[in-house]
Design a protein around this motif. Structure first.
Motif, PDB file in Angstrom:
ATOM      1  N   ASN A  13       0.844  -1.206   0.000  1.00  0.00           N
ATOM      2  CA  ASN A  13       0.000   0.000   0.000  1.00  0.00           C
ATOM      3  C   ASN A  13       0.872   1.246   0.000  1.00  0.00           C
ATOM      4  O   ASN A  13       0.646   2.187   0.755  1.00  0.00           O
ATOM      5  N   ASN A  14       1.841   1.232  -0.881  1.00  0.00           N
ATOM      6  CA  ASN A  14       2.821   2.311  -0.891  1.00  0.00           C
ATOM      7  C   ASN A  14       2.498   3.323  -1.984  1.00  0.00           C
ATOM      8  O   ASN A  14       2.717   3.081  -3.161  1.00  0.00           O
ATOM      9  N   SER A  18      -0.756   7.150   1.189  1.00  0.00           N
ATOM     10  CA  SER A  18      -0.471   6.289   2.337  1.00  0.00           C
ATOM     11  C   SER A  18       0.650   6.882   3.187  1.00  0.00           C
ATOM     12  O   SER A  18       0.611   6.805   4.427  1.00  0.00           O
TER      13      SER A  18
END
Length: 528
Positions: A13-14, A18
């Motif tokens: 989830n980069n 984020s």
């Protein structure tokens, strides 16, 4: 702005949003104005939960209220120099157009100094064609090759920019920003393993050349330093190509580690000493195997190609370590002398060859080659000549199993070689000295406990990796000047750097030393 470290974001989830959410959580606020990434690294200690770890500068209102032991004021990250001397000079000549020479010249020119850059090799565009001809047909140009020419040896490598040099004056950041201005990817400024790749680095060098010329710098290719003119312990001029005289009273020796003929010429004038170095082999593995071992099943397809850094001390107390590891790269023929052969590693920006390769090198010192000045160069040459003769000038290759079994391979396994240059099966045991073979084999057994599959039987080895660093150091004083006034030894070839970034930084340091002593010329003309 405030500086925050240890901002963690799951690899899966980069994205920028984020990272922002993690910053808001760390500060316990709902809003920030902006943020800049300063550093990015990977925490892969737990293969079930791998994080990107960020250091960030954050723009936020009322920033003082957030300062504590973990959050600080963001430092000034700019590079400055404003300590100029008053001594007159006629010309600064810089020998060598690798990163050391280029950045020494660039920094001098942008501050109003008169600079001539010379290199024995060709400009990048011509050099590319010359090297491709060598890789395809084994026709070596001894003055323009992987070692010599505009951009230096690093132009035909992975373009790695990591360095162990402490950068308190932001010289390294200045180097990175200059590379970015010349077309390098912006992520080099914060990546934990910054690299440009040989394809993009060539473009960067061309653009940096244009900046140097725009600032008034003069460049001459196919121009080799062949002698010095010394009077009363001061430099008066230099000879190039054996017959042309150039009057110059300042000389920066930004030599590469392969300028052996130049070392022999300089030993009659300059104080120098032998220094330890290392030599060995290159080993190729499947890159996915390395990724899986480093990142685990959950993440290995979601992260950039992994690298590794391995060290080992043998039972005989000799050091063996990985060097210049090239994810998704190629082994390349990097020879620069007739009837001698050496290799290196290279990657393009995308690092997508499918193979990982790294040098595995053994420490070498005077007990191995002798104590006379330049005996290290002699030792390198002897092994490169032996390597060349073993295969009539082709890169010797061998499967790892056959290396351990002491026999010549007759076919490849599942892993196919990624090599620039022609190659041939050979028994590397018969090329390298026994102490090197013994040390490398012992180290590989240890490395297989750290990276699963490192000792896979069809892994491909080749030799000889001989040019890891300069075998000599040309001595200099606190002002970075040699025993001859006006001569400044610099960079990797003279024993003061090890890679693109550290060589560039040393070139900047030498330019600063020159500027502290000598006056600027037409500042308004040259200043951007």
């Amino acid at each position: 702005m405030i500086n925050i470290k240890q901002i963690k974001v799951d690899v899966l989830n980069n994205d920028k949003e984020s990272i922002k959410k993690a910053i808001l959580k760390k500060l316990k606020v709902d809003k920030i104005n902006n943020f800049n990434i300063i550093k990015q690294s990977i925490d892969a200690r737990d293969k079930n939960q791998i994080f990107y770890v960020y250091e960030v500068d954050v723009d936020i209102n009322n920033e003082d209220k957030y300062i504590n032991k973990d959050i600080t004021k963001s430092p000034d990250r700019n590079y400055y120099f404003n300590n100029f001397g008053n001594e007159d000079y006629n010309l600064i000549t810089i020998v060598g157009m690798g990163p050391c020479g280029l950045f020494s010249a660039y920094n001098l020119l942008r501050n109003g100094y008169k600079v001539l850059l010379i290199d024995r090799g060709e400009k990048v565009e011509s050099r590319i064609n010359t090297i491709e001809e060598f890789w395809n047909n084994n026709n070596l140009n001894t003055n323009s090759n992987v070692q010599f020419g505009e951009g230096g040896a690093g132009t035909f490598s992975d373009g790695k920019l990591n360095t162990l040099v402490k950068d308190l004056n932001n010289r390294g950041r200045f180097v990175f920003n200059t590379f970015i201005d010349c077309g390098a990817p912006k992520e080099i400024l914060y990546s934990h393993t910054p690299h440009i790749g040989t394809d993009k680095l060539r473009e960067v060098i061309i653009n940096l050349r244009k900046e140097i010329i725009a600032l008034g710098g003069e460049i001459r290719y196919n121009t080799q330093l062949t002698d010095l003119d010394i009077e009363d312990n001061k430099l008066k001029g230099i000879y190039v190509n054996n017959d042309e005289y150039i009057k110059t009273d300042i000389l920066v020796l930004a030599l590469g580690h392969s300028a052996r003929d130049t070392f022999y010429m300089l030993k009659d004038y300059l104080d120098m000493e032998n220094k330890p170095f290392a030599m060995g082999i290159r080993i190729q593995h499947n890159q996915d195997m390395i990724n899986y071992s480093q990142y685990g099943k959950k993440y290995y397809k979601h992260l950039p190609n992994a690298n590794y850094k391995l060290t080992y001390t043998t039972k005989d107390k000799r050091g063996v370590y990985s060097f210049c590891m090239c994810p998704g790269g190629y082994v390349v023929n990097s020879s620069s002398e007739l009837n001698k052969l050496c290799i290196n590693g290279m990657s393009y920006y995308k690092r997508d060859s499918g193979n990982a390769n790294s040098a595995l090198i053994v420490t070498i010192d005077e007990k191995d080659y002798g104590s006379k000045l330049l005996d290290g160069v002699k030792f390198q040459r002897e092994l490169e000549e032996k390597t060349y003769q073993s295969t009539n000038g082709l890169i010797p290759v061998q499967l790892l199993k056959d290396y351990f079994d002491n026999k010549i391979s007759n076919s490849f396994g599942d892993l196919q070689p990624k090599i620039k240059g022609n190659y041939k099966f050979a028994n590397i045991n018969e090329i390298l000295p026994e102490f090197m073979n013994k040390s490398i084999k012992e180290a590989i057994k240890d490395y297989s406990n750290k990276i699963k599959g490192f000792d896979k039987e069809d892994s491909i080895i080749s030799c000889i990796e001989a040019r890891t660093s300069s075998p000599i150091r040309i001595l200099r004083n606190e002002e970075l000047e040699s025993n001859i006034k006006g001569i400044y030894p610099a960079g990797e070839g003279c024993g003061y750097a090890g890679g693109i970034t550290s060589a560039a930084i040393d070139g900047i340091k030498v330019s600063e030393s020159i500027m502290k002593t000598y006056r600027r010329l037409n500042w308004k003309k040259y200043h951007l």
